[in-house]
Scaffold this motif. Structure first.
Motif, PDB file in Angstrom:
ATOM      1  N   GLY A  10       0.830  -1.204   0.000  1.00  0.00           N
ATOM      2  CA  GLY A  10       0.000   0.000   0.000  1.00  0.00           C
ATOM      3  C   GLY A  10       0.860   1.248   0.000  1.00  0.00           C
ATOM      4  N   ALA A  11       2.028   1.159  -0.639  1.00  0.00           N
ATOM      5  CA  ALA A  11       3.027   2.218  -0.536  1.00  0.00           C
ATOM      6  C   ALA A  11       2.649   3.491  -1.272  1.00  0.00           C
ATOM      7  CB  ALA A  11       4.371   1.710  -1.050  1.00  0.00           C
ATOM      8  N   LEU A  12       1.683   3.425  -2.182  1.00  0.00           N
ATOM      9  CA  LEU A  12       1.287   4.617  -2.921  1.00  0.00           C
ATOM     10  C   LEU A  12       0.092   5.329  -2.289  1.00  0.00           C
ATOM     11  CD1 LEU A  12       1.745   3.489  -6.640  1.00  0.00           C
ATOM     12  CD2 LEU A  12       3.413   4.463  -5.043  1.00  0.00           C
ATOM     13  N   GLY A  13      -0.429   4.795  -1.193  1.00  0.00           N
ATOM     14  CA  GLY A  13      -1.498   5.458  -0.459  1.00  0.00           C
ATOM     15  C   GLY A  13      -0.950   6.571   0.408  1.00  0.00           C
ATOM     16  N   ALA A  14      -1.836   7.323   1.036  1.00  0.00           N
ATOM     17  CA  ALA A  14      -1.419   8.480   1.842  1.00  0.00           C
ATOM     18  C   ALA A  14      -0.478   8.078   2.973  1.00  0.00           C
ATOM     19  CB  ALA A  14      -2.649   9.190   2.401  1.00  0.00           C
ATOM     20  N   LEU A  15      -0.822   7.021   3.707  1.00  0.00           N
ATOM     21  CA  LEU A  15       0.032   6.590   4.812  1.00  0.00           C
ATOM     22  C   LEU A  15       1.312   5.963   4.293  1.00  0.00           C
ATOM     23  CD1 LEU A  15       0.565   6.141   7.797  1.00  0.00           C
ATOM     24  CD2 LEU A  15      -0.812   4.046   7.668  1.00  0.00           C
ATOM     25  N   GLY A  16       1.205   5.133   3.263  1.00  0.00           N
ATOM     26  CA  GLY A  16       2.387   4.480   2.713  1.00  0.00           C
ATOM     27  C   GLY A  16       3.415   5.475   2.210  1.00  0.00           C
ATOM     28  N   LYS A  17       2.954   6.508   1.520  1.00  0.00           N
ATOM     29  CA  LYS A  17       3.876   7.521   1.011  1.00  0.00           C
ATOM     30  C   LYS A  17       4.573   8.252   2.150  1.00  0.00           C
ATOM     31  CE  LYS A  17       0.848   9.493  -1.812  1.00  0.00           C
ATOM     32  NZ  LYS A  17       0.270  10.386  -2.856  1.00  0.00           N
ATOM     33  N   GLU A  18       3.827   8.548   3.209  1.00  0.00           N
ATOM     34  CA  GLU A  18       4.416   9.253   4.359  1.00  0.00           C
ATOM     35  C   GLU A  18       5.492   8.395   5.019  1.00  0.00           C
ATOM     36  OE1 GLU A  18       4.657  12.736   6.567  1.00  0.00           O
ATOM     37  OE2 GLU A  18       3.126  12.390   5.051  1.00  0.00           O
ATOM     38  N   VAL A  19       5.170   7.115   5.233  1.00  0.00           N
ATOM     39  CA  VAL A  19       6.137   6.209   5.860  1.00  0.00           C
ATOM     40  C   VAL A  19       7.395   6.098   5.012  1.00  0.00           C
ATOM     41  CG1 VAL A  19       6.573   3.813   6.526  1.00  0.00           C
ATOM     42  CG2 VAL A  19       4.391   4.877   7.101  1.00  0.00           C
ATOM     43  N   ALA A  20       7.207   5.913   3.711  1.00  0.00           N
ATOM     44  CA  ALA A  20       8.353   5.738   2.819  1.00  0.00           C
ATOM     45  C   ALA A  20       9.236   6.978   2.792  1.00  0.00           C
ATOM     46  CB  ALA A  20       7.869   5.408   1.411  1.00  0.00           C
ATOM     47  N   GLU A  21       8.625   8.149   2.714  1.00  0.00           N
ATOM     48  CA  GLU A  21       9.404   9.387   2.639  1.00  0.00           C
ATOM     49  C   GLU A  21      10.217   9.614   3.907  1.00  0.00           C
ATOM     50  OE1 GLU A  21       6.642  12.482   1.717  1.00  0.00           O
ATOM     51  OE2 GLU A  21       6.218  11.714  -0.292  1.00  0.00           O
ATOM     52  N   ILE A  22       9.588   9.403   5.063  1.00  0.00           N
ATOM     53  CA  ILE A  22      10.310   9.603   6.324  1.00  0.00           C
ATOM     54  C   ILE A  22      11.432   8.586   6.459  1.00  0.00           C
ATOM     55  CG2 ILE A  22      10.133   9.580   8.840  1.00  0.00           C
ATOM     56  CD1 ILE A  22       7.195  10.449   8.513  1.00  0.00           C
ATOM     57  N   ALA A  23      11.139   7.324   6.162  1.00  0.00           N
ATOM     58  CA  ALA A  23      12.138   6.265   6.303  1.00  0.00           C
ATOM     59  C   ALA A  23      13.350   6.520   5.422  1.00  0.00           C
ATOM     60  CB  ALA A  23      11.511   4.916   5.976  1.00  0.00           C
ATOM     61  N   MET A  24      13.115   6.989   4.189  1.00  0.00           N
ATOM     62  CA  MET A  24      14.234   7.224   3.288  1.00  0.00           C
ATOM     63  C   MET A  24      15.098   8.399   3.744  1.00  0.00           C
ATOM     64  SD  MET A  24      12.886   6.288  -0.553  1.00  0.00           S
ATOM     65  CE  MET A  24      14.577   6.342  -1.188  1.00  0.00           C
ATOM     66  N   THR A  25      14.489   9.404   4.346  1.00  0.00           N
ATOM     67  CA  THR A  25      15.296  10.519   4.868  1.00  0.00           C
ATOM     68  C   THR A  25      16.177  10.062   6.014  1.00  0.00           C
ATOM     69  OG1 THR A  25      13.619  11.261   6.481  1.00  0.00           O
ATOM     70  CG2 THR A  25      13.509  12.198   4.254  1.00  0.00           C
ATOM     71  N   ARG A  26      15.822   8.931   6.636  1.00  0.00           N
ATOM     72  CA  ARG A  26      16.609   8.405   7.750  1.00  0.00           C
ATOM     73  C   ARG A  26      17.520   7.257   7.327  1.00  0.00           C
ATOM     74  NH1 ARG A  26      11.556   8.726  12.103  1.00  0.00           N
ATOM     75  NH2 ARG A  26      11.335  10.996  11.930  1.00  0.00           N
ATOM     76  N   GLN A 196      -3.057  12.648  12.015  1.00  0.00           N
ATOM     77  CA  GLN A 196      -2.270  13.004  10.842  1.00  0.00           C
ATOM     78  C   GLN A 196      -1.472  11.787  10.347  1.00  0.00           C
ATOM     79  OE1 GLN A 196      -2.519  16.022   9.261  1.00  0.00           O
ATOM     80  NE2 GLN A 196      -4.164  16.205  10.785  1.00  0.00           N
ATOM     81  N   PRO A 197      -1.349  11.619   9.028  1.00  0.00           N
ATOM     82  CA  PRO A 197      -0.564  10.494   8.517  1.00  0.00           C
ATOM     83  C   PRO A 197       0.834  10.422   9.113  1.00  0.00           C
ATOM     84  CG  PRO A 197      -1.763  11.531   6.724  1.00  0.00           C
ATOM     85  CD  PRO A 197      -1.969  12.403   7.939  1.00  0.00           C
ATOM     86  N   ARG A 198       1.451  11.575   9.320  1.00  0.00           N
ATOM     87  CA  ARG A 198       2.817  11.574   9.864  1.00  0.00           C
ATOM     88  C   ARG A 198       2.844  10.995  11.278  1.00  0.00           C
ATOM     89  NH1 ARG A 198       7.579  13.979   8.368  1.00  0.00           N
ATOM     90  NH2 ARG A 198       9.164  13.948  10.001  1.00  0.00           N
ATOM     91  N   GLU A 199       1.804  11.243  12.055  1.00  0.00           N
ATOM     92  CA  GLU A 199       1.769  10.711  13.418  1.00  0.00           C
ATOM     93  C   GLU A 199       1.722   9.187  13.418  1.00  0.00           C
ATOM     94  OE1 GLU A 199      -0.517  14.272  15.829  1.00  0.00           O
ATOM     95  OE2 GLU A 199      -1.710  13.018  14.487  1.00  0.00           O
ATOM     96  N   VAL A 200       0.932   8.627  12.526  1.00  0.00           N
ATOM     97  CA  VAL A 200       0.862   7.166  12.414  1.00  0.00           C
ATOM     98  C   VAL A 200       2.188   6.626  11.869  1.00  0.00           C
ATOM     99  CG1 VAL A 200      -0.419   5.212  11.473  1.00  0.00           C
ATOM    100  CG2 VAL A 200      -1.615   7.355  11.966  1.00  0.00           C
ATOM    101  N   ALA A 201       2.730   7.327  10.892  1.00  0.00           N
ATOM    102  CA  ALA A 201       3.994   6.902  10.293  1.00  0.00           C
ATOM    103  C   ALA A 201       5.118   6.866  11.316  1.00  0.00           C
ATOM    104  CB  ALA A 201       4.367   7.838   9.138  1.00  0.00           C
ATOM    105  N   GLU A 202       5.181   7.867  12.172  1.00  0.00           N
ATOM    106  CA  GLU A 202       6.246   7.914  13.183  1.00  0.00           C
ATOM    107  C   GLU A 202       6.137   6.727  14.145  1.00  0.00           C
ATOM    108  OE1 GLU A 202       8.855   9.618  13.317  1.00  0.00           O
ATOM    109  OE2 GLU A 202       8.540  11.564  12.359  1.00  0.00           O
ATOM    110  N   LEU A 203       4.920   6.340  14.505  1.00  0.00           N
ATOM    111  CA  LEU A 203       4.752   5.187  15.392  1.00  0.00           C
ATOM    112  C   LEU A 203       5.172   3.907  14.685  1.00  0.00           C
ATOM    113  CD1 LEU A 203       3.883   3.796  17.960  1.00  0.00           C
ATOM    114  CD2 LEU A 203       1.506   3.914  17.161  1.00  0.00           C
ATOM    115  N   ILE A 204       4.776   3.768  13.435  1.00  0.00           N
ATOM    116  CA  ILE A 204       5.174   2.584  12.661  1.00  0.00           C
ATOM    117  C   ILE A 204       6.690   2.480  12.602  1.00  0.00           C
ATOM    118  CG2 ILE A 204       5.235   1.620  10.322  1.00  0.00           C
ATOM    119  CD1 ILE A 204       2.347   2.712   9.991  1.00  0.00           C
TER     120      ILE A 204
END
Length: 226
Positions: A10-26, A196-204
């Motif tokens: 589900g990487a192209l969805g709103a949450l998936g994109k947020e998770v991927a972007e944050i993870a790659m910056t790290r 916010q998607p970012r909040e869920v992404a940070e927990l993941i």
């Protein structure tokens, strides 16, 4: 996160994109799996595997094996693929229940089964699923969706027990996530209370991190502000 390989369904969805972007910056490398066709160019550290129906075990195996072959290893599987339907029992039919189970449960089961041997070889194997607060106490019209997400919760607990000592398995349980699709479908809602998607992404991503090495079998609510 530096150097870890994350498979995100589900990487192209709103949450998936947020998770991927944050993870790659790290410093993470990403295998982005989605049912949708690719929407972006391949970039260093990111492999897109699109047009994949994870409800089909064969397609799930193809996608996970391709990710592992490309990067040489897998460290985490993030099962973010899924769907939502609001439908009462009287107004709906059994096909909706089957569709919700397929989208929210079978996708995670099929991807996890293939990923397990790869994750077991990692020094920090992780699986993170997405459940829902709606599955804790379901309201009217939420039956098909809530039943499927409740299955995700039980799947998470069972798999965590099976993999204890090798791979951690956890789930995040968001309430309504603030996305464009949700705003369109619920225009009268108070968006300020949504997660916010970012909040869920940070927990993941915390659950993927070394800091969460002792956390497994957890179902963690992300309830927003209302």
């Amino acid at each position: 996160m530096n150097g870890k390989v994350l498979v995100i369904s589900g990487a192209l969805g709103a949450l998936g994109k947020e998770v991927a972007e944050i993870a790659m910056t790290r410093g993470a490398r990403i295998a982005a799996i989605d049912l949708l066709p690719s929407k972006s160019l391949q970039t260093p550290g990111r492999l897109e595997i699109c047009g994949v129906d994870l409800t089909d075990p064969g397609q799930a195996k193809m996608a996970i094996d391709k990710a592992a072959a490309h990067f040489g290893k897998l460290d985490a599987l993030l099962n973010l693929a899924g769907g939502f339907v609001f439908e009462t029992l009287v107004e709906g039919d059994s096909k909706t229940w089957q569709r919700m189970y397929a989208m929210n449960v079978l996708t995670a089961i099929n991807a996890s089964r293939v990923a397990l041997p790869y994750l077991a070889r990692s020094t920090a194997g992780r699986i993170v699923n997405v459940g829902s607060i709606a599955a804790v106490t379901a309201g009217g019209g939420m039956g098909p969706y809530a039943a499927s997400k409740s299955s995700v919760h039980r799947f998470t607990e069972a798999l965590a027990a099976e993999c204890k000592g090798q791979i951690t398995v956890n789930a995040v349980l968001p309430s309504v996530i603030d996305t464009a699709v949700n705003r369109t479908s619920m225009p009268g809602a108070d968006f300020a209370k949504w997660v916010q998607p970012r909040e869920v992404a940070e927990l993941i991503l915390f659950l993927v991190s070394d800091a969460a090495s002792a956390v497994t079998g957890a179902l963690i609510p992300v309830a927003g502000r209302g």
